[in-house]
Motif scaffolding. Structure first.
Motif, short mmCIF file in Angstrom:
data_model
loop_
_atom_site.label_atom_id
_atom_site.label_comp_id
_atom_site.label_asym_id
_atom_site.label_seq_id
_atom_site.Cartn_x
_atom_site.Cartn_y
_atom_site.Cartn_z
N GLU A 6 0.82 -1.20 0.00
CA GLU A 6 0.00 0.00 0.00
C GLU A 6 0.86 1.26 0.00
O GLU A 6 2.00 1.26 0.48
CB GLU A 6 -0.91 0.05 1.24
N LEU A 20 -5.49 6.17 -2.01
CA LEU A 20 -4.61 5.07 -1.66
C LEU A 20 -4.37 4.18 -2.87
O LEU A 20 -5.26 4.00 -3.70
CB LEU A 20 -5.20 4.23 -0.53
N SER A 21 -3.17 3.63 -2.95
CA SER A 21 -2.83 2.69 -4.01
C SER A 21 -2.31 1.40 -3.39
O SER A 21 -1.73 1.42 -2.31
CB SER A 21 -1.74 3.27 -4.93
N CYS A 22 -2.51 0.32 -4.11
CA CYS A 22 -2.00 -0.98 -3.67
C CYS A 22 -1.48 -1.73 -4.89
O CYS A 22 -2.26 -2.12 -5.77
CB CYS A 22 -3.10 -1.78 -2.98
N TRP A 36 -10.07 -3.23 0.45
CA TRP A 36 -9.47 -2.39 1.48
C TRP A 36 -10.19 -2.63 2.80
O TRP A 36 -11.42 -2.67 2.86
CB TRP A 36 -9.59 -0.91 1.10
N TYR A 79 -6.96 0.83 -6.20
CA TYR A 79 -7.02 2.19 -5.68
C TYR A 79 -8.22 2.36 -4.75
O TYR A 79 -9.21 1.65 -4.86
CB TYR A 79 -7.14 3.19 -6.83
N TYR A 93 -4.96 1.48 7.03
CA TYR A 93 -5.68 0.92 5.90
C TYR A 93 -4.85 -0.20 5.27
O TYR A 93 -3.69 0.00 4.92
CB TYR A 93 -5.98 2.00 4.87
N TYR A 94 -5.50 -1.34 5.12
CA TYR A 94 -4.84 -2.52 4.59
C TYR A 94 -5.44 -2.94 3.25
O TYR A 94 -6.66 -2.91 3.08
CB TYR A 94 -4.97 -3.69 5.56
N CYS A 95 -4.57 -3.36 2.36
CA CYS A 95 -5.00 -3.93 1.09
C CYS A 95 -4.97 -5.46 1.21
O CYS A 95 -4.04 -6.01 1.80
CB CYS A 95 -4.05 -3.46 -0.01
N THR A 119 -1.16 1.25 5.43
CA THR A 119 -0.76 2.64 5.30
C THR A 119 -1.66 3.47 6.21
O THR A 119 -2.88 3.27 6.24
CB THR A 119 -0.82 3.11 3.83
#
Length: 125
Positions: A6, A20-22, A36, A79, A93-95, A119
């Motif tokens: 992330e 956010l990106s993963c 997410w 995203y 925040y977790y992916c 993140t």
């Protein structure tokens, strides 16, 4: 080895936005389910948004209408666009990723075997 990573977290004032990106490396399956989750201090981890290769999508009640989940079609990048942020959105925040998810109405962290390190998102009032 599937490895989500992330990025994009940070600090923002209430009403602001973050994206956010993963990036999910090592993913070779033809089907996918990615999402997410977030965890605030002292609280359980909760589902924020999930999307799968059948274009099914679901959101947590507290983020509906404010957050949007999407995925790059050419890359394994997930995203989360977060608008109108509130202090209650603060958390890690977790992916998460896996080959498939069950019914979207019942999706939970138990559906996922691959997780990122998280993140931090902090929203101040």
């Amino acid at each position: 080895q599937v490895h989500p990573v992330e990025s994009g977290g940070g600090s923002v004032q209430a009403g602001g936005s973050l994206r956010l990106s993963c990036e999910v490396s090592g993913y070779t399956y033809s089907t996918w389910c990615m999402g997410w989750f977030r965890q605030a201090p002292g609280k359980e981890r909760e589902m924020v948004a999930v999307r799968d290769s059948r274009t099914r999508t679901t959101y947590g009640d507290s983020v509906k209408g404010r957050f949007t989940i999407s995925k790059d079609r050419t890359q394994n990048t997930l995203y989360l666009q977060m608008n109108s942020l509130k202090p209650d959105d603060t958390g890690m925040y977790y992916c998460a990723a896996d080959r498939e998810c069950g019914p979207m109405g019942w999706v939970s962290e138990a559906d996922f075997n691959y997780w990122g390190q998280g993140t931090q998102v902090t929203v101040s009032s």
